[in-house]
Design an enzyme around this catalytic site. Structure first.
Site, mmCIF file in Angstrom:
data_model
loop_
_atom_site.group_PDB
_atom_site.id
_atom_site.type_symbol
_atom_site.label_atom_id
_atom_site.label_comp_id
_atom_site.label_asym_id
_atom_site.label_seq_id
_atom_site.Cartn_x
_atom_site.Cartn_y
_atom_site.Cartn_z
ATOM 1 N N ARG A 147 7.155 -23.568 40.014
ATOM 2 C CA ARG A 147 6.849 -23.456 38.600
ATOM 3 C C ARG A 147 7.948 -22.631 37.945
ATOM 4 O O ARG A 147 8.321 -21.574 38.490
ATOM 5 C CB ARG A 147 5.493 -22.752 38.396
ATOM 6 C CG ARG A 147 5.007 -22.770 36.972
ATOM 7 C CD ARG A 147 3.785 -21.888 36.752
ATOM 8 N NE ARG A 147 4.172 -20.514 36.452
ATOM 9 C CZ ARG A 147 3.324 -19.618 35.947
ATOM 10 N NH1 ARG A 147 2.050 -19.941 35.744
ATOM 11 N NH2 ARG A 147 3.734 -18.389 35.675
ATOM 12 N N TYR A 159 4.912 -15.778 27.864
ATOM 13 C CA TYR A 159 4.024 -15.866 29.024
ATOM 14 C C TYR A 159 4.813 -16.102 30.296
ATOM 15 O O TYR A 159 5.787 -16.867 30.319
ATOM 16 C CB TYR A 159 3.010 -17.020 28.850
ATOM 17 C CG TYR A 159 2.427 -17.333 30.184
ATOM 18 C CD1 TYR A 159 2.866 -18.415 30.931
ATOM 19 C CD2 TYR A 159 1.547 -16.424 30.770
ATOM 20 C CE1 TYR A 159 2.412 -18.620 32.196
ATOM 21 C CE2 TYR A 159 1.085 -16.624 32.047
ATOM 22 C CZ TYR A 159 1.516 -17.720 32.765
ATOM 23 O OH TYR A 159 1.073 -17.904 34.024
ATOM 24 N N ASP A 211 3.877 -23.958 32.966
ATOM 25 C CA ASP A 211 2.602 -23.551 32.392
ATOM 26 C C ASP A 211 2.794 -23.223 30.913
ATOM 27 O O ASP A 211 3.508 -22.283 30.565
ATOM 28 C CB ASP A 211 2.089 -22.306 33.144
ATOM 29 C CG ASP A 211 0.639 -21.988 32.823
ATOM 30 O OD1 ASP A 211 0.037 -21.211 33.572
ATOM 31 O OD2 ASP A 211 0.111 -22.542 31.836
ATOM 32 N N HIS A 213 0.358 -22.479 28.948
ATOM 33 C CA HIS A 213 -0.587 -21.377 28.767
ATOM 34 C C HIS A 213 -1.317 -21.419 27.430
ATOM 35 O O HIS A 213 -1.394 -20.421 26.703
ATOM 36 C CB HIS A 213 0.117 -20.027 28.963
ATOM 37 C CG HIS A 213 -0.710 -19.059 29.764
ATOM 38 N ND1 HIS A 213 -1.397 -18.031 29.207
ATOM 39 C CD2 HIS A 213 -0.966 -18.994 31.078
ATOM 40 C CE1 HIS A 213 -2.040 -17.349 30.144
ATOM 41 N NE2 HIS A 213 -1.799 -17.908 31.300
ATOM 42 N N GLU A 237 1.086 -27.675 32.379
ATOM 43 C CA GLU A 237 -0.225 -27.052 32.561
ATOM 44 C C GLU A 237 -0.722 -26.395 31.280
ATOM 45 O O GLU A 237 0.046 -25.788 30.539
ATOM 46 C CB GLU A 237 -0.124 -26.001 33.653
ATOM 47 C CG GLU A 237 -1.370 -25.176 33.851
ATOM 48 C CD GLU A 237 -1.167 -24.029 34.816
ATOM 49 O OE1 GLU A 237 -0.155 -24.034 35.557
ATOM 50 O OE2 GLU A 237 -1.990 -23.114 34.820
ATOM 51 N N GLU A 263 -7.856 -23.760 34.776
ATOM 52 C CA GLU A 263 -8.069 -22.498 35.513
ATOM 53 C C GLU A 263 -9.128 -21.639 34.856
ATOM 54 O O GLU A 263 -9.750 -20.814 35.514
ATOM 55 C CB GLU A 263 -6.770 -21.714 35.652
ATOM 56 C CG GLU A 263 -6.211 -21.183 34.369
ATOM 57 C CD GLU A 263 -4.855 -20.536 34.572
ATOM 58 O OE1 GLU A 263 -3.993 -21.130 35.228
ATOM 59 O OE2 GLU A 263 -4.668 -19.415 34.072
ATOM 60 N N ARG A 284 -7.470 -27.745 37.574
ATOM 61 C CA ARG A 284 -7.115 -26.427 38.121
ATOM 62 C C ARG A 284 -8.344 -25.564 38.430
ATOM 63 O O ARG A 284 -8.192 -24.503 39.038
ATOM 64 C CB ARG A 284 -6.232 -25.687 37.127
ATOM 65 C CG ARG A 284 -4.994 -26.426 36.734
ATOM 66 C CD ARG A 284 -3.749 -25.909 37.396
ATOM 67 N NE ARG A 284 -3.447 -24.533 37.080
ATOM 68 C CZ ARG A 284 -3.043 -23.672 38.004
ATOM 69 N NH1 ARG A 284 -2.967 -24.056 39.268
ATOM 70 N NH2 ARG A 284 -2.750 -22.437 37.684
ATOM 71 N N GLU A 340 -1.541 -23.604 44.033
ATOM 72 C CA GLU A 340 -0.682 -22.534 43.501
ATOM 73 C C GLU A 340 -0.623 -21.397 44.494
ATOM 74 O O GLU A 340 -1.617 -21.070 45.155
ATOM 75 C CB GLU A 340 -1.234 -22.021 42.168
ATOM 76 C CG GLU A 340 -0.412 -20.894 41.550
ATOM 77 C CD GLU A 340 -0.915 -20.481 40.186
ATOM 78 O OE1 GLU A 340 -2.001 -20.920 39.798
ATOM 79 O OE2 GLU A 340 -0.201 -19.731 39.502
ATOM 80 N N TRP A 403 -3.149 -16.312 24.368
ATOM 81 C CA TRP A 403 -2.157 -15.653 25.237
ATOM 82 C C TRP A 403 -1.785 -16.561 26.375
ATOM 83 O O TRP A 403 -2.585 -17.284 26.919
ATOM 84 C CB TRP A 403 -2.703 -14.344 25.809
ATOM 85 C CG TRP A 403 -1.735 -13.792 26.804
ATOM 86 C CD1 TRP A 403 -0.495 -13.253 26.555
ATOM 87 C CD2 TRP A 403 -1.885 -13.785 28.220
ATOM 88 N NE1 TRP A 403 0.118 -12.904 27.709
ATOM 89 C CE2 TRP A 403 -0.692 -13.219 28.760
ATOM 90 C CE3 TRP A 403 -2.880 -14.202 29.095
ATOM 91 C CZ2 TRP A 403 -0.499 -13.040 30.135
ATOM 92 C CZ3 TRP A 403 -2.681 -14.031 30.457
ATOM 93 C CH2 TRP A 403 -1.512 -13.449 30.938
#
Ligand code: CS2
Ligand code: MG
Length: 403
Positions: A147, A159, A211, A213, A237, A263, A284, A340, A403
């Protein structure tokens, strides 16, 4: 066999990690990960005040019945605190059952579907060149998937990139949440050049992941997905938050870049539309936040009908217990995608001795009975809880953002 006691252990070997330990009247115990990054104490209270008293005297082999008791019996269903609590108990009970059976946990799920589990590591850098240096280090260690995250010119923090190379990018502060600044425009104008540089340096075969995020709107994510198609990423992601799951339709219409999400999910209802409309490619949602092995198995089986593969979250705010349990699940699950892997601190690995092993870009779960992870309570006690917050993000005009 009866559950005779259970306790919650909070330790901070570099970051806060919460563990439930369930003991039986036959001397066998199991442990589960109850960590919820930045909200650890909420789960501690949920377990100590509302769950543990109901476990005493129950048969630990009745995993499904206990899961249903804790889920349906709570009345207030779903949500990260409750489902992380249920997950921790569930994993501890699977650990007990596998220990009593004298088998590695994957055997209880149905045996191995693969001999080793492909993982991806994190390469981050304040700029593209320093990120490429980190990619090289991962390639040298044998990773087949990396990643990549880098700083964005014109914004002070972003991030996935720590100010101090090699240090975690969160949590940033123990007093109150650190406040970060974000610019979608600067990000969208810059980040495609990161992937171009990785492909130029490392060729076409390395799996590249990224990611986002939760920081884009659907149409912005559609633009990014289209812009990066020449670099054929393994996945983008968390492009955008999905309180409205159908919003992924606007991304899907514009790009063939594979999409991963979840996630922060804790139940099938968080992702059922995303899965059955094939709006995503990887899910995820992981064992420690989505209700444990018992629940994630149901979600993964549902996803298998719609070409959606697993891609478990595996950041360092998930303890080695989750890594261990996930690797057993990853070894079994037919629709496996990728796992991951962020290395825990050396102190953490000493507090949580484990059987899983890394070799040339892949992990194996280990062959010891159970999930293969233990906790050294004496060592854990040397690292007391330290309040810590995840950062908060604002746009350049001060608007609160994701975030
Ligand atoms: C990240 C996480 O690993 C990832 O994909 O999204 O590191 C996330 O930022 C943390 O788990 C939040 O606690
Ligand atoms: Mg993520």
């Amino acid at each position: 066999m009866k559950i005779c006691s259970a306790k919650v252990i909070v330790t901070c070997p570099g970051r806060n990690l919460v563990t439930i330990k369930i003991e039986t009247d036959e001397g066998v115990y199991g442990i589960g990960d109850a960590t919820l990054n930045g909200r650890e104490k909420s789960v501690v209270a949920y377990l100590e005040d509302h769950v543990i008293p109901t476990l005493i005297g129950k048969d630990p082999h009745r995993i499904e019945d206990i899961w249903q008791y804790l889920y349906r019996g709570a009345y207030w269903r779903r949500g990260p605190v409750g489902m992380t609590s249920i997950a921790a108990v569930d994993v501890a009970l699977w650990d007990i059952k596998a220990k009593v059976a004298g088998m590695p946990l994957y055997q209880l799920l149905g045996g191995k579907s693969r001999d080793k589990v492909m993982v991806y590591g994190h390469a981050t850098g304040l700029d593209i060149d320093s990120c490429l240096e980190e990619v090289q280090k991962h390639v040298d260690r044998g990773y087949k998937a990396v990643r990549v995250q880098c700083g964005i010119p014109g914004i002070p923090t972003t991030y996935g990139v720590s100010k101090t190379p090699g240090q975690p990018y969160e949590p940033a502060d123990s007093s109150l949440p650190a406040e970060h600044v974000w610019s979608t425009e600067k990000y969208l104008n810059h980040v495609p050049s990161l992937f171009a540089a990785v492909r130029k340096e490392f060729g076409e075969d390395l799996h590249i992941l990224h990611d986002v995020h939760h920081r884009l709107t659907p149409i912005q994510a559609g633009r990014l997905g289209k812009d990066v198609e020449p670099y054929h990423l393994f996945w983008l992601e968390d492009c955008t938050p999905v309180e409205n799951q159908s919003s992924y339709e606007w991304i899907r219409q514009h790009t063939t870049t594979p999409l991963a999400i979840g996630e922060v999910f804790n139940s099938l209802s968080d992702c059922q539309e995303l899965i059955q409309r094939q709006l995503i490619d990887y899910l995820r949602a992981t064992i420690s936040h989505a209700g444990g092995i018992t629940n994630v198995r149901r979600i993964a089986d549902f996803a298998a009908n719609f070409h959606v593969k697993t891609g478990f979250h595996g950041a360092t705010d998930l303890s080695p217990i989750t890594m261990g349990a996930a690797l057993h699940f990853d070894s079994w699950v037919p629709n496996f995608g990728i796992q991951e892997h962020m290395p825990h601190t050396e102190e953490t690995d000493l507090v949580f001795p484990h059987a899983y092993q890394f070799n040339d870009g892949f992990f194996t779960p280990g062959e010891v009975p159970g999930h293969g992870v233990d906790i050294d309570e004496v060592l854990a006690a040397k690292y007391p809880y330290q309040p810590a917050y995840l950062p908060v993000n604002r746009l350049e005009d001060g608007t609160i953002w994701n975030w």
